[in-house]
Design a protein around this motif. Structure first.
Motif, PDB file in Angstrom:
ATOM      1  N   PRO A 266      75.586 -17.114  55.799  1.00 49.92           N
ATOM      2  CA  PRO A 266      74.446 -17.155  54.969  1.00 49.92           C
ATOM      3  C   PRO A 266      73.481 -16.187  55.796  1.00 49.92           C
ATOM      4  N   ALA A 267      73.564 -16.150  56.925  1.00 48.73           N
ATOM      5  CA  ALA A 267      72.280 -15.341  57.464  1.00 48.73           C
ATOM      6  C   ALA A 267      72.781 -14.080  58.221  1.00 48.73           C
ATOM      7  N   VAL A 268      72.415 -12.861  57.660  1.00 46.12           N
ATOM      8  CA  VAL A 268      72.770 -11.597  58.208  1.00 46.12           C
ATOM      9  C   VAL A 268      71.533 -10.944  58.708  1.00 46.12           C
ATOM     10  N   SER A 269      71.594 -10.268  59.660  1.00 43.50           N
ATOM     11  CA  SER A 269      70.460  -9.841  60.322  1.00 43.50           C
ATOM     12  C   SER A 269      70.291  -8.382  59.553  1.00 43.50           C
ATOM     13  N   ARG A 270      69.046  -7.847  59.882  1.00 40.40           N
ATOM     14  CA  ARG A 270      68.708  -6.458  59.517  1.00 40.40           C
ATOM     15  C   ARG A 270      69.673  -5.681  60.135  1.00 40.40           C
ATOM     16  N   GLU A 271      69.699  -5.646  61.437  1.00 37.86           N
ATOM     17  CA  GLU A 271      70.662  -4.591  62.190  1.00 37.86           C
ATOM     18  C   GLU A 271      72.042  -4.943  61.782  1.00 37.86           C
ATOM     19  N   GLU A 272      72.552  -6.161  61.547  1.00 40.62           N
ATOM     20  CA  GLU A 272      73.774  -6.321  60.740  1.00 40.62           C
ATOM     21  C   GLU A 272      74.086  -5.343  59.681  1.00 40.62           C
ATOM     22  N   TYR A 273      72.896  -5.578  58.791  1.00 36.78           N
ATOM     23  CA  TYR A 273      73.044  -5.053  57.486  1.00 36.78           C
ATOM     24  C   TYR A 273      73.219  -3.502  57.418  1.00 36.78           C
ATOM     25  N   LEU A 274      72.213  -2.898  58.313  1.00 34.19           N
ATOM     26  CA  LEU A 274      72.417  -1.399  58.573  1.00 34.19           C
ATOM     27  C   LEU A 274      73.447  -0.945  59.281  1.00 34.19           C
ATOM     28  N   ASP A 275      74.238  -1.746  60.063  1.00 31.77           N
ATOM     29  CA  ASP A 275      75.262  -1.302  60.709  1.00 31.77           C
ATOM     30  C   ASP A 275      76.461  -1.367  59.510  1.00 31.77           C
ATOM     31  N   MET A 276      76.365  -2.268  58.819  1.00 35.70           N
ATOM     32  CA  MET A 276      77.454  -2.224  57.712  1.00 35.70           C
ATOM     33  C   MET A 276      77.372  -1.030  56.874  1.00 35.70           C
ATOM     34  N   VAL A 277      75.917  -0.934  56.450  1.00 36.72           N
ATOM     35  CA  VAL A 277      75.985   0.326  55.522  1.00 36.72           C
ATOM     36  C   VAL A 277      75.977   1.575  56.238  1.00 36.72           C
ATOM     37  N   GLU A 278      75.826   1.606  57.418  1.00 35.07           N
ATOM     38  CA  GLU A 278      76.192   2.961  58.370  1.00 35.07           C
ATOM     39  C   GLU A 278      77.551   2.949  57.879  1.00 35.07           C
ATOM     40  N   LYS A 279      78.515   2.143  58.346  1.00 33.67           N
ATOM     41  CA  LYS A 279      79.902   2.288  58.266  1.00 33.67           C
ATOM     42  C   LYS A 279      80.354   2.521  56.912  1.00 33.67           C
ATOM     43  N   LYS A 280      80.072   1.562  55.913  1.00 35.20           N
ATOM     44  CA  LYS A 280      80.652   1.397  54.739  1.00 35.20           C
ATOM     45  C   LYS A 280      80.224   2.820  53.901  1.00 35.20           C
ATOM     46  N   THR A 281      79.179   3.348  54.031  1.00 34.24           N
ATOM     47  CA  THR A 281      78.570   4.293  53.140  1.00 34.24           C
ATOM     48  C   THR A 281      78.284   5.838  53.976  1.00 34.24           C
ATOM     49  N   ALA A 282      77.395   5.580  54.877  1.00 35.95           N
ATOM     50  CA  ALA A 282      76.873   6.633  55.666  1.00 35.95           C
ATOM     51  C   ALA A 282      77.773   7.906  56.364  1.00 35.95           C
ATOM     52  N   VAL A 283      78.628   7.120  56.867  1.00 33.01           N
ATOM     53  CA  VAL A 283      79.677   7.939  57.880  1.00 33.01           C
ATOM     54  C   VAL A 283      80.578   8.982  56.911  1.00 33.01           C
ATOM     55  N   LEU A 284      80.670   8.498  55.744  1.00 34.31           N
ATOM     56  CA  LEU A 284      81.406   9.542  54.843  1.00 34.31           C
ATOM     57  C   LEU A 284      80.602  10.709  54.381  1.00 34.31           C
ATOM     58  N   PHE A 285      79.400  10.317  54.261  1.00 36.28           N
ATOM     59  CA  PHE A 285      78.467  11.369  53.878  1.00 36.28           C
ATOM     60  C   PHE A 285      78.363  12.361  55.259  1.00 36.28           C
ATOM     61  N   SER A 286      78.253  11.754  56.382  1.00 34.90           N
ATOM     62  CA  SER A 286      78.121  12.452  57.628  1.00 34.90           C
ATOM     63  C   SER A 286      79.231  13.382  57.970  1.00 34.90           C
ATOM     64  N   CYS A 287      80.333  13.044  57.498  1.00 30.57           N
ATOM     65  CA  CYS A 287      81.474  13.478  57.780  1.00 30.57           C
ATOM     66  C   CYS A 287      81.699  14.923  56.845  1.00 30.57           C
ATOM     67  N   ALA A 288      81.098  14.529  55.701  1.00 26.89           N
ATOM     68  CA  ALA A 288      81.195  15.810  54.506  1.00 26.89           C
ATOM     69  C   ALA A 288      79.988  16.779  55.012  1.00 26.89           C
ATOM     70  N   ALA A 289      78.910  16.704  55.670  1.00 25.79           N
ATOM     71  CA  ALA A 289      77.750  17.453  56.186  1.00 25.79           C
ATOM     72  C   ALA A 289      78.539  18.032  57.374  1.00 25.79           C
ATOM     73  N   GLU A 290      79.099  17.338  58.196  1.00 28.33           N
ATOM     74  CA  GLU A 290      79.509  17.972  59.786  1.00 28.33           C
ATOM     75  C   GLU A 290      80.624  18.780  59.274  1.00 28.33           C
ATOM     76  N   GLY A 291      81.700  18.168  58.491  1.00 27.31           N
ATOM     77  CA  GLY A 291      82.877  19.134  58.373  1.00 27.31           C
ATOM     78  C   GLY A 291      82.526  20.512  57.629  1.00 27.31           C
ATOM     79  N   GLY A 292      81.417  20.320  56.599  1.00 26.88           N
ATOM     80  CA  GLY A 292      80.914  21.540  56.016  1.00 26.88           C
ATOM     81  C   GLY A 292      80.229  22.776  57.074  1.00 26.88           C
ATOM     82  N   ALA A 293      79.570  22.105  57.780  1.00 29.47           N
ATOM     83  CA  ALA A 293      79.090  22.757  58.866  1.00 29.47           C
ATOM     84  C   ALA A 293      80.241  23.423  59.881  1.00 29.47           C
TER      85      ALA A 293
END
Lengths: 330, 330
Positions: B161-188
């Motif tokens: 029932p209770a998900v903290s703000r930090e847990e939410y951001l950790d999840m979003v970073e992994k589920k979504t942001a890292v693939l964008f990071s990889c795209a830009a890092e790889g492009g560079a």
């Protein structure tokens, strides 16, 4: 197998096991780590890494460099097992609950994906020059694609009463043999083998792999339950189209004993007696012996291909590996 | 966005789409090919390949060389969508039945695995030297592992029932942001950027990715159903722990309006009125505006990181990409 070869094999397995457990100890998610570790820690024959290491050593004394590559294939093998068990709804693997039973289906799907990702990271750590790494990457990727295709064929075959011999062999080649091929081919690439050696080692492992699977099917019907690790006759009750069954269905066409097989095949509630009668029939009409001979023939052809290697302890061990794959535990 | 930038983006998308359909046309199994093609052919924003190509061009005029890399990430993105939909039992994606609905779960699991395998084969075709390829391989593998970890966290959060703000951001970073990071890092990396540029581009994309996901959550509650492609309010009924909900649950602690949210949140049979009341409450207490501002803050920080690039059309487009990711369709 010679005593010192047995010891050498044990040593390789120990090193592979240690590496595998180290590789899957990754990330911060305890449950995911446990789910990833579930099959690798339950043991396994480690035939793919053993093959990769022996070939790299036989070809160019680079067995040590082939360890990460061999482990990456073992991780891929384990990832396919995790997903296969979800797909086939198999509750047990290596005497333990399948990952999706010990945890749940979502975790099993994710753990399989994670093992696959780690496998590539391990592959990338292989100490070869970049262009060889590129080649390894392509052969591994192509292999996993074929394994997926083989799994899809297998899934589709479940709904089809008649599977031809050619279709069966195509499926076995993709589901099982290509990963062995990849192990030996990659080992030869890492070992710096000639193109001829790379091709021969790939073919050696393909033949061994097909023989291995057919032998496995024979064990599934004739083997000792404790050694095989699954109930003998479960392949019959599951209606699995093995070479034995494909051959029998060809032979029995129009034969009035066909009902003996039909009563047990694919009938999950078949009685013990019905399964026994079906197995006896498979024995009587020669389908089990046919499969046995078929596997032994592939094994013999695999051995011939080893002539591309100079004499070495590893060459001898690759010869013995064939006898282990095709001939074990009957 | 300038007209010629729009056209340029369209041209990249056309090329990516064509490449993707070519890559998945693989093997001999018609059903598997169709299942693999199911999401890629349904379109998509192609933000990851666009980002990889723009960064490689901005950094070293090597946008063309980044096309296969970008496509491999798009294939990985699609593979994760196929498996996510099986895991979440989502019946619809991009306005079409999900792969496991159009076919079946086994086929969806296998098609996902096959897309992943093809992604690595495409990656291996990148025209960079072997050592750079090794680096790309490692960052992609690590990224997919983190995505899997994020997905596992997401699955586990459903039962909490209770998900903290930090847990939410950790999840979003992994589920979504890292693939964008990889795209830009790889492009560079492909563009031959300096280590500083590689790090900054990676961080730019991470911030953009987190902002993108939070903006997506806002759209899921406030957006236009046709543009968003899923019923507005479904996140509420599914009980999804978005930043909006996490923030609201913090604010409402002990507040007697908490029941208005509780009635609709995670209640699949909540009435239209109950959902509307919950959304109105989220609006009234400022949780939607909070998430909106949060995303815009990440967007602003992402833009600042572009200062490591010299002025170019692609730099301008990377700036506009932030506005598209965080700011679209509200």
């Amino acid at each position: 197998m010679l005593m010192d070869h047995q010891q050498r094999t044990k040593d390789i397995i120990t090193e592979v096991d240690r590496s595998l457990l180290k590789y899957v100890e990754r990330g911060r998610h305890e449950k995911l780590i446990k789910a990833m570790r579930h099959y690798p820690e339950a043991g396994g024959k480690r035939m793919r890494p053993i093959m990769a290491i022996l070939v790299a050593e036989a070809v160019g004394k680079r067995g040590k460099e082939a360890l990460p590559f061999g482990c990456s294939l073992e991780l891929i093998h384990n990832f396919t097992l995790v997903h296969d068990d979800v797909i086939d709804k198999d509750p047990v693997r290596r005497g333990r609950p399948a990952v999706h039973m010990a945890y749940d289906e979502p975790t099993a799907i994710i753990a399989g994906d994670a093992l696959f990702a780690i496998a590539y990271d391990v592959l990338a750590s292989t100490e070869v020059d970049g262009e060889r790494l590129r080649r390894l990457m392509r052969t591994v990727s192509n292999t996993v694609f074929l394994v997926a295709e083989g799994q899809q064929i297998d899934v589709d075959n479940e709904d089809r009463p008649a599977v031809s011999r050619e279709e069966y062999l195509d499926m076995v080649e993709k589901k099982t043999a290509v990963l062995f091929s990849c192990a030996a081919e990659g080992g030869a690439i890492i070992g710096g083998g000639t193109e001829g050696q790379i091709a021969d080692m790939k073919e050696y492992a393909r033949l061994l792999g097909i023989g291995f699977q057919i032998w496995d099917d024979v064990l599934g019907i004739k083997g000792n339950i404790e050694k095989v690790g699954k109930p003998v006759g479960s392949d019959i009750r599951n209606g699995k189209r093995t070479l034995i069954v494909v051959d029998a269905l060809e032979r029995l066409k129009g034969d009035d004993r066909e009902h003996v097989l039909a009563e047990a095949l694919g009938n999950s509630s078949a009685t013990e007696d019905q399964v026994k009668a079906a197995i006896q029939l498979l024995e009587d009409i020669g389908s089990i012996e046919h499969a046995r001979q078929f596997a032994l023939d592939y094994a013999a052809r695999a051995k011939q291909l080893l002539s591309c290697l100079e004499g070495s302890e590893e060459k001898d061990m690759l010869m013995e590996l064939v006898d282990y794959a095709v001939g074990r535990e009957l």
